[in-house]
Design a protein around this motif. Structure first.
Motif, PDB file in Angstrom:
ATOM      1  N   GLY A  42     -10.468   3.256   1.103  1.00  0.00           N
ATOM      2  CA  GLY A  42     -10.614   4.974   0.059  1.00  0.00           C
ATOM      3  C   GLY A  42      -8.279   5.372   0.478  1.00  0.00           C
ATOM      4  O   GLY A  42      -8.805   6.824   0.766  1.00  0.00           O
ATOM      5  N   LYS A  43      -8.505   4.559   0.830  1.00  0.00           N
ATOM      6  CA  LYS A  43      -6.841   4.927   2.117  1.00  0.00           C
ATOM      7  C   LYS A  43      -5.546   4.722   1.066  1.00  0.00           C
ATOM      8  O   LYS A  43      -4.943   6.017   1.015  1.00  0.00           O
ATOM      9  CB  LYS A  43      -6.380   3.752   2.890  1.00  0.00           C
ATOM     10  CG  LYS A  43      -7.059   3.027   3.947  1.00  0.00           C
ATOM     11  CD  LYS A  43      -6.466   2.269   4.867  1.00  0.00           C
ATOM     12  CE  LYS A  43      -6.712   0.798   4.237  1.00  0.00           C
ATOM     13  NZ  LYS A  43      -7.777  -0.113   3.975  1.00  0.00           N
ATOM     14  N   SER A  44      -5.944   4.728  -0.197  1.00  0.00           N
ATOM     15  CA  SER A  44      -5.120   4.076  -1.396  1.00  0.00           C
ATOM     16  C   SER A  44      -5.979   5.814  -1.653  1.00  0.00           C
ATOM     17  O   SER A  44      -4.562   6.990  -2.230  1.00  0.00           O
ATOM     18  CB  SER A  44      -4.557   3.889  -1.740  1.00  0.00           C
ATOM     19  OG  SER A  44      -4.860   2.427  -1.176  1.00  0.00           O
ATOM     20  N   THR A  45      -6.817   5.860  -2.582  1.00  0.00           N
ATOM     21  CA  THR A  45      -7.154   7.278  -2.486  1.00  0.00           C
ATOM     22  C   THR A  45      -6.731   8.477  -2.240  1.00  0.00           C
ATOM     23  O   THR A  45      -6.665   8.952  -2.742  1.00  0.00           O
ATOM     24  CB  THR A  45      -8.272   6.737  -3.277  1.00  0.00           C
ATOM     25  OG1 THR A  45      -8.855   5.498  -3.555  1.00  0.00           O
ATOM     26  CG2 THR A  45      -9.157   7.836  -3.360  1.00  0.00           C
ATOM     27  N   LEU A  46      -6.981   8.379  -0.892  1.00  0.00           N
ATOM     28  CA  LEU A  46      -6.567   9.831  -0.132  1.00  0.00           C
ATOM     29  C   LEU A  46      -4.807   9.728  -0.617  1.00  0.00           C
ATOM     30  O   LEU A  46      -4.303  11.167  -0.435  1.00  0.00           O
ATOM     31  CB  LEU A  46      -6.651   9.493   1.514  1.00  0.00           C
ATOM     32  CG  LEU A  46      -6.972  10.797   2.279  1.00  0.00           C
ATOM     33  CD1 LEU A  46      -6.769  11.451   1.824  1.00  0.00           C
ATOM     34  CD2 LEU A  46      -6.524  10.041   3.940  1.00  0.00           C
ATOM     35  N   ALA A 207     -13.725   4.977   6.149  1.00  0.00           N
ATOM     36  CA  ALA A 207     -14.561   4.186   5.787  1.00  0.00           C
ATOM     37  C   ALA A 207     -15.145   4.674   4.354  1.00  0.00           C
ATOM     38  O   ALA A 207     -17.039   4.749   4.857  1.00  0.00           O
ATOM     39  CB  ALA A 207     -15.193   3.551   6.473  1.00  0.00           C
ATOM     40  N   ARG A 208     -14.589   4.994   3.733  1.00  0.00           N
ATOM     41  CA  ARG A 208     -15.355   5.840   2.345  1.00  0.00           C
ATOM     42  C   ARG A 208     -15.259   7.241   2.795  1.00  0.00           C
ATOM     43  O   ARG A 208     -15.390   8.565   2.063  1.00  0.00           O
ATOM     44  CB  ARG A 208     -16.759   5.403   1.767  1.00  0.00           C
ATOM     45  CG  ARG A 208     -15.981   3.420   0.962  1.00  0.00           C
ATOM     46  CD  ARG A 208     -15.868   3.955   0.070  1.00  0.00           C
ATOM     47  NE  ARG A 208     -15.031   3.261  -0.618  1.00  0.00           N
ATOM     48  CZ  ARG A 208     -15.188   2.719  -1.921  1.00  0.00           C
ATOM     49  NH1 ARG A 208     -16.460   4.076  -2.526  1.00  0.00           N
ATOM     50  NH2 ARG A 208     -15.579   1.548  -2.491  1.00  0.00           N
ATOM     51  N   ARG A 209     -15.933   7.097   4.217  1.00  0.00           N
ATOM     52  CA  ARG A 209     -16.162   8.134   4.493  1.00  0.00           C
ATOM     53  C   ARG A 209     -15.334   8.801   6.244  1.00  0.00           C
ATOM     54  O   ARG A 209     -14.693   7.468   6.718  1.00  0.00           O
ATOM     55  CB  ARG A 209     -17.197   8.564   4.870  1.00  0.00           C
ATOM     56  CG  ARG A 209     -18.369   8.061   5.897  1.00  0.00           C
ATOM     57  CD  ARG A 209     -19.783   7.526   6.741  1.00  0.00           C
ATOM     58  NE  ARG A 209     -19.675   7.212   7.844  1.00  0.00           N
ATOM     59  CZ  ARG A 209     -20.454   6.694   8.783  1.00  0.00           C
ATOM     60  NH1 ARG A 209     -18.815   7.680   9.558  1.00  0.00           N
ATOM     61  NH2 ARG A 209     -20.483   5.974   9.444  1.00  0.00           N
TER      62      ARG A 209
HETATM   63  N1  LIG Z   1      -7.912   3.865 -10.448  1.00  0.00           N
HETATM   64  C1  LIG Z   1      -9.246   3.241 -10.378  1.00  0.00           C
HETATM   65  N2  LIG Z   1     -10.592   3.245 -10.837  1.00  0.00           N
HETATM   66  C2  LIG Z   1     -11.363   3.264 -10.560  1.00  0.00           C
HETATM   67  N3  LIG Z   1     -12.203   3.075  -8.810  1.00  0.00           N
HETATM   68  C3  LIG Z   1     -10.795   2.856  -8.217  1.00  0.00           C
HETATM   69  C4  LIG Z   1      -9.827   3.246  -9.131  1.00  0.00           C
HETATM   70  N4  LIG Z   1      -8.543   3.079  -7.720  1.00  0.00           N
HETATM   71  C5  LIG Z   1      -9.821   2.548  -6.436  1.00  0.00           C
HETATM   72  N5  LIG Z   1     -10.827   2.754  -7.100  1.00  0.00           N
HETATM   73  C6  LIG Z   1     -11.711   2.377  -5.874  1.00  0.00           C
HETATM   74  O1  LIG Z   1     -11.854   3.339  -4.758  1.00  0.00           O
HETATM   75  C7  LIG Z   1     -12.585   2.641  -3.761  1.00  0.00           C
HETATM   76  C8  LIG Z   1     -10.869   2.825  -2.570  1.00  0.00           C
HETATM   77  O2  LIG Z   1     -10.014   2.014  -3.121  1.00  0.00           O
HETATM   78  P1  LIG Z   1      -8.617   2.833  -2.265  1.00  0.00           P
HETATM   79  O3  LIG Z   1      -7.698   2.067  -3.094  1.00  0.00           O
HETATM   80  O4  LIG Z   1      -8.116   3.898  -1.999  1.00  0.00           O
HETATM   81  O5  LIG Z   1      -9.037   1.458  -1.123  1.00  0.00           O
HETATM   82  P2  LIG Z   1      -7.748   1.404   0.265  1.00  0.00           P
HETATM   83  O6  LIG Z   1      -8.940   1.840   1.058  1.00  0.00           O
HETATM   84  O7  LIG Z   1      -6.523   1.918  -0.044  1.00  0.00           O
HETATM   85  O8  LIG Z   1      -8.282  -0.264  -0.011  1.00  0.00           O
HETATM   86  P3  LIG Z   1      -7.127  -1.770   0.913  1.00  0.00           P
HETATM   87  O9  LIG Z   1      -7.171  -1.108   2.394  1.00  0.00           O
HETATM   88  O10 LIG Z   1      -7.917  -2.898  -0.104  1.00  0.00           O
HETATM   89  O11 LIG Z   1      -5.892  -1.400  -0.220  1.00  0.00           O
HETATM   90  C9  LIG Z   1     -12.507   1.580  -4.233  1.00  0.00           C
HETATM   91  O12 LIG Z   1     -13.532   0.758  -4.163  1.00  0.00           O
HETATM   92  C10 LIG Z   1     -12.054   0.595  -5.276  1.00  0.00           C
HETATM   93  O13 LIG Z   1     -12.311  -0.188  -5.646  1.00  0.00           O
END
Ligand SMILES: Nc1ncnc2c1ncn2[C@@H]1O[C@H](COP(=O)(O)OP(=O)(O)OP(=O)(O)O)[C@@H](O)[C@H]1O
Length: 249
Positions: A42-46, A207-209
């Protein structure tokens, strides 16, 4: 004045499917924080939430009075379209478009600013090069120059050193240290734990949380890292919407 960015029980979702659950904590003004966690944590999501991109947001994010223009963002290198017919100079100038406006001319002082930014990242002489011809490291240096020109109060970096060699990483870490020294808030998604321990005083481990958020030595313990690894691998990717009763860690 200190203006932290505060998360209060924030859940971030795509199409109602939570990617980050019940996050609470704060990025203090002028802090330098690494966001660490396994793939899919969830890092990029944040980062997208901090950039106010379209996402489901429950709970409250208080930006402490900062406007979107106060945020500079470096996306993952892989997400950047390199096929555009743009020069290195074009990319760096774009860092200031919000302030100068799309159609206003660029004065001499600004041209000096661009030149100084390119010099700071070791890219003087590359002004007219097309970005499609740059190496990954040269492109990343160019994007850092754009951030210098942007002059934002908060700087968000999503995996700035992935596929970047040691020498370039060292140079860019110096620029990050300079931003921190200038009192800017720096938030970077990173995977190299040793690098985080060496250069980032604060860490948010997710890690999601949230697994931990605070001083790096206290957060990056072997126990916490093991919990983070186990939490995401145990996660169900097709889990349904999050219910309010789950609202604690
Ligand atoms: N545009 C989107 N639509 C639906 N689900 C998404 C989208 N972008 C990310 N996700 C989901 O959200 C969750 C978190 O993704 P995210 O990209 O935030 O993780 P991350 O920690 O940045 O991962 P990484 O280290 O692989 O880049 C994952 O299950 C991913 O599949």
């Amino acid at each position: 004045m200190t203006t932290p960015i505060t998360f209060d029980n924030v859940t971030l979702s795509y199409d109602r499917r939570p990617a980050v659950h019940h996050l609470s904590g704060r990025f203090a003004q002028g802090s330098k924080t690494a966001i660490v966690g396994p793939n899919g944590a969830g890092k990029s999501t944040l980062m997208k939430a901090l950039m106010r991109q379209r996402l489901g947001v429950e709970g409250r994010i208080d930006f402490g009075g900062l406007s979107p223009n106060d945020f500079g963002y470096l996306p993952q290198l892989a997400e950047i379209e390199r096929g555009f017919p743009m020069t290195v100079s074009d990319v760096v100038v774009m860092g200031a478009w919000r302030r100068i406006g799309a159609f206003r001319s660029i004065g001499k002082g600004f041209a000096q600013k661009v030149a100084a930014a390119l010099e700071a990242v070791g890219m003087s002489g590359f002004e007219s090069r097309m970005i499609s011809s740059l190496s990954g490291g040269q492109m990343q240096r160019t994007l850092f120059a754009r951030l210098i020109v942007q002059d934002a109060q908060v700087i968000l970096l999503d995996e700035p050193f992935t596929a970047i060699d040691e020498a370039t990483t060292r140079d860019l870490l110096d620029i990050i240290a300079r931003w921190h020294g200038e009192g800017r808030t720096v938030i970077a998604v990173l995977h190299d734990i040793q690098q985080v321990r060496a250069a980032f005083p604060e860490t948010l481990l997710i890690a999601r949380r949230m697994i931990g958020w605070g001083s790096t030595p206290q957060v990056l313990t072997e126990d916490n890292l093991r919990i983070a690894r186990n939490t995401t691998t145990a996660w169900m990717p097709d889990a349904g919407p999050c219910e309010p009763k789950d609202a604690t860690r």
